[in-house]
Write an enzyme that holds these catalytic residues in place. Structure first.
Site, short mmCIF file in Angstrom:
data_model
loop_
_atom_site.label_atom_id
_atom_site.label_comp_id
_atom_site.label_asym_id
_atom_site.label_seq_id
_atom_site.Cartn_x
_atom_site.Cartn_y
_atom_site.Cartn_z
NE ARG A 238 -3.65 -2.29 0.92
CZ ARG A 238 -4.94 -2.63 1.78
NH1 ARG A 238 -5.54 -1.60 2.68
NH2 ARG A 238 -5.48 -3.68 1.78
CD GLU A 240 -1.73 3.21 3.70
OE1 GLU A 240 -2.49 4.03 3.79
OE2 GLU A 240 -2.28 1.94 3.91
NE ARG A 246 -5.19 2.81 12.22
CZ ARG A 246 -6.37 2.69 12.06
NH1 ARG A 246 -6.88 2.20 13.06
NH2 ARG A 246 -7.08 3.35 11.32
CG HIS A 247 -1.85 3.30 7.82
ND1 HIS A 247 -2.34 3.97 9.16
CD2 HIS A 247 -2.88 2.60 7.15
CE1 HIS A 247 -3.89 3.71 8.98
NE2 HIS A 247 -4.09 3.15 7.78
CD GLU A 389 -9.73 -1.86 9.57
OE1 GLU A 389 -10.15 -0.63 9.51
OE2 GLU A 389 -9.25 -2.55 8.66
CB SER A 392 -11.77 -5.09 6.37
OG SER A 392 -11.48 -3.78 6.87
NE ARG A 440 -3.37 -1.85 10.80
CZ ARG A 440 -4.18 -0.94 10.47
NH1 ARG A 440 -5.66 -1.15 10.68
NH2 ARG A 440 -3.86 -0.13 9.43
P1 AMO Z 1 -8.11 -3.64 4.43
O1 AMO Z 1 -7.65 -2.91 3.37
O2 AMO Z 1 -9.06 -3.35 5.37
O3 AMO Z 1 -9.28 -4.93 3.46
O4 AMO Z 1 -7.02 -4.53 4.98
C1 AMO Z 1 -7.27 -5.58 5.83
C2 AMO Z 1 -6.32 -5.66 6.96
O5 AMO Z 1 -4.98 -5.39 6.59
C3 AMO Z 1 -4.58 -4.39 7.69
N1 AMO Z 1 -3.87 -3.27 7.00
C4 AMO Z 1 -2.84 -2.79 7.21
N2 AMO Z 1 -1.66 -3.14 7.95
C5 AMO Z 1 -0.65 -2.49 7.88
N3 AMO Z 1 -0.35 -1.30 7.10
C6 AMO Z 1 -1.46 -0.86 6.26
N4 AMO Z 1 -1.07 0.07 5.59
C7 AMO Z 1 -2.60 -1.54 6.23
N5 AMO Z 1 -3.83 -1.53 5.70
C8 AMO Z 1 -4.61 -2.70 6.12
C9 AMO Z 1 -5.48 -4.02 8.58
C10 AMO Z 1 -6.75 -4.27 7.91
O6 AMO Z 1 -7.85 -4.83 8.72
N6 AMO Z 1 -9.55 -6.93 0.60
C11 AMO Z 1 -9.89 -6.45 2.04
C12 AMO Z 1 -10.13 -7.66 3.12
C13 AMO Z 1 -11.10 -8.52 2.64
O7 AMO Z 1 -12.28 -7.84 2.47
O8 AMO Z 1 -11.19 -9.76 2.54
C14 AMO Z 1 -8.82 -5.61 2.42
O9 AMO Z 1 -7.71 -5.40 1.86
O10 AMO Z 1 -5.33 -5.15 9.58
P1 ATP Z 2 -8.96 -0.17 6.01
O1 ATP Z 2 -7.64 -0.22 4.91
O2 ATP Z 2 -9.85 -1.13 6.18
O3 ATP Z 2 -9.37 1.32 5.65
P2 ATP Z 2 -7.31 0.95 8.17
O4 ATP Z 2 -7.05 0.77 9.24
O5 ATP Z 2 -6.09 0.99 7.20
O6 ATP Z 2 -8.17 -0.25 7.36
P3 ATP Z 2 -8.04 3.35 6.94
O7 ATP Z 2 -8.93 3.48 6.00
O8 ATP Z 2 -6.54 3.92 6.38
O9 ATP Z 2 -7.92 2.32 7.90
O10 ATP Z 2 -8.39 4.48 7.89
C1 ATP Z 2 -9.58 4.28 8.70
C2 ATP Z 2 -9.95 5.37 9.49
O11 ATP Z 2 -8.73 5.90 10.25
C3 ATP Z 2 -10.46 6.36 8.64
O12 ATP Z 2 -11.80 6.78 8.72
C4 ATP Z 2 -9.47 7.64 8.98
O13 ATP Z 2 -10.59 8.86 9.42
C5 ATP Z 2 -8.59 7.22 9.94
N1 ATP Z 2 -7.37 7.44 9.69
C6 ATP Z 2 -6.50 6.88 8.64
N2 ATP Z 2 -5.35 7.27 8.59
C7 ATP Z 2 -5.15 8.30 9.62
C8 ATP Z 2 -4.18 9.28 9.98
N3 ATP Z 2 -3.02 9.34 9.21
N4 ATP Z 2 -4.50 9.94 10.92
C9 ATP Z 2 -5.65 9.98 11.65
N5 ATP Z 2 -6.85 9.00 11.32
C10 ATP Z 2 -6.44 7.97 10.42
#
Ligand code: AMO
Ligand code: ATP
Length: 466
Positions: A238, A240, A246-247, A389, A392, A440
């Site tokens: 990703r 990002e 957490r990303h 989270e 998903s 995570r």
């Molecule tokens: P999603 O985008 O929510 O869903 O990703 C699934 C899970 O992956 C983890 N995650 C991350 N961990 C570390 N760094 C990141 N940048 C990051 N982004 C996501 C989280 C998240 O819950 N295809 C769907 C899943 C599905 O529906 O099967 C998906 O990718 O723990």
């Molecule tokens: P997913 O990939 O399923 O969405 P995720 O935990 O990576 O999972 P994001 O979509 O990146 O989630 O973000 C989820 C929520 O967290 C968003 O609604 C957003 O408001 C918040 N968020 C994401 N990035 C940031 C950031 N850098 N600072 C604050 N809040 C954030």
């Protein structure tokens, strides 16, 4: 060959035995010209070794040689196990080894960029050292990551990656026992799989391509291919752009996809049983590792129920509202609201682990199945640990016409995913699945504050080396 002993296996009942050990010289403390103490480390275990001049094997030259060794050098020792009168402090093993022979296998440089003992201190120990004026260096995150090879030698870090391995292992074993087949989907793909901008683009022999943002489309195609139930452990990329706790730009995805007979809660059942089994297994079989993490980063054990709580998204919104947090009922929860809900759920239901289901359709990816009774909502869920989270998941759209409409509505160029959409024209069963972020899970199970702690060589928007 000769018989080598593991430091972790040294016990008081071995007293008097001769042992051969390879380890890392963690500390070398000279007492006099005739005597020195060495602490030898192997993985998460340490043992005190005594080098004392005697008539047969240990000369003053040997003590001098040992004293001149640099910390973190690799050494072999042969010696006799003994049990000292007073209990030993600061090592994991309760015995000593009286060194008879000592060889240096490979030297480290004399000035290390990270002192392992400093890197292993807890916040409390740092405070104490500050008060007593003890000499030490606080090791910052950047230094740790720059010299990760040294940083991961600390007991807590050794433990974190052993736990990560365990999580992956339970994931595979559990799913295999439930009839899932492990697959590997391509990571070099033609388009984005999750939509959005967070995609790494590259050139594939003159053709535009990207690194897979998830195995999403291909794990569904495997279901169309007749596998019934599949899982994958693989790298997810990703791009990002924000730097958060957490990303990561590359993480390990634990993915699941399965046929559904009647309801997408069948997918939630798998989440429930898999994670209860996983948490039980960690608590039962990783005590040493959890203790090592706790020692440096103290945390409360995860609270979870025998049957995982399932909370309707609207109910969650209501709980937040009652607590004075206004959120859009058809929007997503931001990080702060998620955390707040985590605390409210903990108070009301006494659990740190729960499933939030029936999200608004508008905040879910195009492949998500809308609710039959109200298309403003979807057959989807997220799973949380301590208000953050980790998963998903959802039922997917298996009807090609609806899938086309949904993709268009989400601004996706349908021709870029035509082979995916076509997969549903040849007889595709109802199905659903979920994706878990491995880093995570480990971070939140141990209540660590940063995902970089649970990635061996983390990739974030600012870091590509080491
Ligand atoms: P999603 O985008 O929510 O869903 O990703 C699934 C899970 O992956 C983890 N995650 C991350 N961990 C570390 N760094 C990141 N940048 C990051 N982004 C996501 C989280 C998240 O819950 N295809 C769907 C899943 C599905 O529906 O099967 C998906 O990718 O723990
Ligand atoms: P997913 O990939 O399923 O969405 P995720 O935990 O990576 O999972 P994001 O979509 O990146 O989630 O973000 C989820 C929520 O967290 C968003 O609604 C957003 O408001 C918040 N968020 C994401 N990035 C940031 C950031 N850098 N600072 C604050 N809040 C954030």
């Amino acid at each position: 060959g000769r018989e080598w002993t593991e430091i972790s296996a040294l016990e008081t009942r071995d007293s008097g035995q001769s042992v051969l050990i390879r380890g890392v010289a963690q500390t070398i403390r000279p007492v006099s010209k005739k005597m020195a103490f060495l602490v030898l480390r192997q993985y998460m275990s340490t043992v005190q070794c005594v080098l004392s001049v005697d008539k047969e094997s240990v000369s003053p030259q040997m003590v001098k040689f040992a004293t001149a060794l640099s910390k973190e050098s690799i050494v072999d020792i042969q010696g006799i196990v003994s049990v000292p009168k007073d209990p030993i402090k600061g090592t994991t093993q309760q015995v000593e080894v009286q060194i008879k022979k000592l060889y240096c296998v490979n030297r480290s440089v004399p000035n290390l960029p990270i002192n392992i003992e400093d890197a292993a201190r807890s916040e409390k120990e740092i405070e104490k050292a500050e008060q007593t004026g003890e000499q030490f260096v606080r090791v910052g995150q950047d230094t740790r990551l720059n010299y990760r090879v040294l940083d991961i030698r600390t007991p807590a870090n050794q433990a974190i990656f052993r736990i990560q391995c365990h999580v992956e292992d339970v994931f595979r074993r559990f799913l295999r026992s439930e009839g899932f087949v492990g697959i590997h989907t391509p990571k070099l793909i033609a388009g984005s799989s999750e939509g959005g901008a967070a995609v790494f683009k590259l050139d594939y022999k003159g053709q535009p391509a990207c690194l897979a943002q998830s195995p999403q489309l291909y794990k569904q195609m495997a279901i169309c291919g007749g596998f019934g139930r599949v899982f994958e452990v693989g790298s997810v990329f990703r791009a990002e752009d924000s730097y958060t706790h957490r990303h990561l730009c590359e993480f390990v995805g634990l993915d699941v996809e399965m046929e559904i007979k009647e309801h997408y809660f069948e997918v939630c059942d798998i989440v429930d049983h898999l994670f209860v089994a996983m948490f039980d297994d960690l608590n039962e079989n990783c005590k040493t590792e959890l203790d090592a993490i706790n020692k440096q980063y103290p945390f409360e054990p995860l609270k979870y129920l025998r049957k995982t709580l399932r909370l309707n998204f609207q109910e969650g919104i209501q709980m937040l509202k009652e607590a004075g947090v206004e959120v859009d009922p058809l929007g997503d929860l931001n990080t702060e609201a998620e955390r707040k809900l985590g605390r409210l759920v903990r108070e009301k239901y006494d659990t740190d682990f729960y499933i939030l289901y029936r999200y608004p359709l508008a905040v879910r990816p195009f492949y998500t199945m809308p609710c039959y009774d109200d298309p403003a909502y979807s057959n989807s869920f997220d799973v949380f640990i301590r208000g953050e989270e980790i998963i998903s998941g959802a039922q997917r759209v298996h009807l090609p016409e609806l899938l086309t409409t949904r993709a268009e509505a989400c601004g996706i160029e349908v021709k870029t995913i035509s082979s995916y959409i076509d997969s549903f024209r040849y007889g595709a069963p109802p199905h659903g699945g979920f994706g878990v972020g491995l880093e995570r899970v480990v971070m939140l199970f141990c209540a660590l504050n940063n995902i970089r702690k649970t990635a061996l060589f983390p990739r974030d928007p600012q870091r590509l080396v080491p």
